[in-house]
Design a protein around this motif. Structure first.
Motif, PDB file in Angstrom:
ATOM      1  N   VAL A  45      -6.402 -58.806   5.216  1.00 47.52           N
ATOM      2  CA  VAL A  45      -5.845 -59.425   4.014  1.00 47.52           C
ATOM      3  C   VAL A  45      -5.942 -58.387   2.902  1.00 47.52           C
ATOM      4  N   THR A  46      -4.814 -58.122   2.251  1.00 46.06           N
ATOM      5  CA  THR A  46      -4.752 -57.126   1.188  1.00 46.06           C
ATOM      6  C   THR A  46      -4.089 -57.736  -0.032  1.00 46.06           C
ATOM      7  N   VAL A  47      -4.711 -57.529  -1.190  1.00 47.68           N
ATOM      8  CA  VAL A  47      -4.139 -57.995  -2.460  1.00 47.68           C
ATOM      9  C   VAL A  47      -4.125 -56.805  -3.417  1.00 47.68           C
ATOM     10  N   VAL A  48      -2.976 -56.602  -4.061  1.00 41.39           N
ATOM     11  CA  VAL A  48      -2.823 -55.526  -5.041  1.00 41.39           C
ATOM     12  C   VAL A  48      -2.568 -56.174  -6.395  1.00 41.39           C
ATOM     13  N   VAL A  49      -3.277 -55.679  -7.422  1.00 41.86           N
ATOM     14  CA  VAL A  49      -3.093 -56.187  -8.789  1.00 41.86           C
ATOM     15  C   VAL A  49      -2.644 -55.045  -9.698  1.00 41.86           C
ATOM     16  N   VAL A  55      -1.512 -60.377  -9.727  1.00 41.52           N
ATOM     17  CA  VAL A  55      -1.252 -60.049  -8.329  1.00 41.52           C
ATOM     18  C   VAL A  55       0.207 -59.611  -8.212  1.00 41.52           C
ATOM     19  N   ILE A  56       0.419 -58.407  -7.650  1.00 41.06           N
ATOM     20  CA  ILE A  56       1.782 -57.903  -7.488  1.00 41.06           C
ATOM     21  C   ILE A  56       2.166 -57.780  -6.013  1.00 41.06           C
ATOM     22  N   GLU A  57       1.182 -57.887  -5.144  1.00 40.83           N
ATOM     23  CA  GLU A  57       1.494 -57.868  -3.714  1.00 40.83           C
ATOM     24  C   GLU A  57       0.339 -58.492  -2.933  1.00 40.83           C
ATOM     25  N   THR A  58       0.702 -59.263  -1.916  1.00 40.15           N
ATOM     26  CA  THR A  58      -0.274 -59.835  -0.986  1.00 40.15           C
ATOM     27  C   THR A  58       0.253 -59.561   0.420  1.00 40.15           C
ATOM     28  N   ILE A  76      -8.009 -64.619   0.866  1.00 38.43           N
ATOM     29  CA  ILE A  76      -7.094 -64.133  -0.171  1.00 38.43           C
ATOM     30  C   ILE A  76      -7.810 -64.078  -1.518  1.00 38.43           C
ATOM     31  N   THR A  77      -8.582 -65.110  -1.812  1.00 38.63           N
ATOM     32  CA  THR A  77      -9.362 -65.122  -3.054  1.00 38.63           C
ATOM     33  C   THR A  77     -10.345 -63.960  -3.083  1.00 38.63           C
TER      34      THR A  77
END
Length: 166
Positions: A45-49, A55-58, A76-77
């Protein structure tokens, strides 16, 4: 001669201020380009801020399709919080030269005799909670909504006319 010294010190402060404003503008440009990435579940799971923490990408690994939704939500959190932590670190690193310059500048209390140092009165920021809504941590710190200045009204059913209303 003391007047000339004061003028020179003031001119130096104005120059330093102008230079600091130029550096601040450059830092703001660099900050706007910042991004940070957080991971969970062994990078599945990858989240980009972005620089504002939006958040700009998940990205989710396809092998997570059988993961129960509550676990996926938690992952995700976790990844988003890791990204936010990384962003805070990058932002702090980026702004540290400005903080150092600010520390070298004289305070108003240094320039005006008898002026108190008001920077001592600035409260430290309180870190925001990462606890989910309705968690025990949030319920313990949220103020109770007890209203004391409330009028007590008789039970009035909408559309119903009472005899004493005449």
């Amino acid at each position: 001669m003391a007047n000339e010294s004061a003028k020179a010190e003031l001119a130096s402060m104005i120059d330093e201020f102008q230079q600091q404003m130029r550096v601040l503008g450059e830092m703001q440009q660099k900050r706007a380009q910042l991004m940070a990435t957080g991971y969970a579940l062994q990078k599945r799971v990858t989240v980009v801020v972005n620089a504002d923490g939006t958040v700009i990408e998940t990205r989710l690994d396809p092998d997570l399709e059988d993961l129960p939704l509550p676990e996926l939500g938690k992952a995700i959190t976790e990844a988003a919080q890791a990204a936010a932590t990384e962003l805070a670190h990058k932002s702090s690193e980026l702004l540290s030269p400005i903080q150092e310059r600010r520390g070298r500048m004289p305070k108003m209390s240094d320039l005006i005799e008898g002026m108190p140092d008001l920077t001592e009165r600035i409260p430290e920021p309180i870190p925001a909670s990462t606890a989910p809504p309705n968690s025990p941590e949030r319920q313990a710190t949220e103020p109770a909504m007890n209203f004391t200045d409330v009028e007590e009204l008789d039970d009035i059913t909408p559309g119903r006319i009472r005899a004493d209303d005449w």
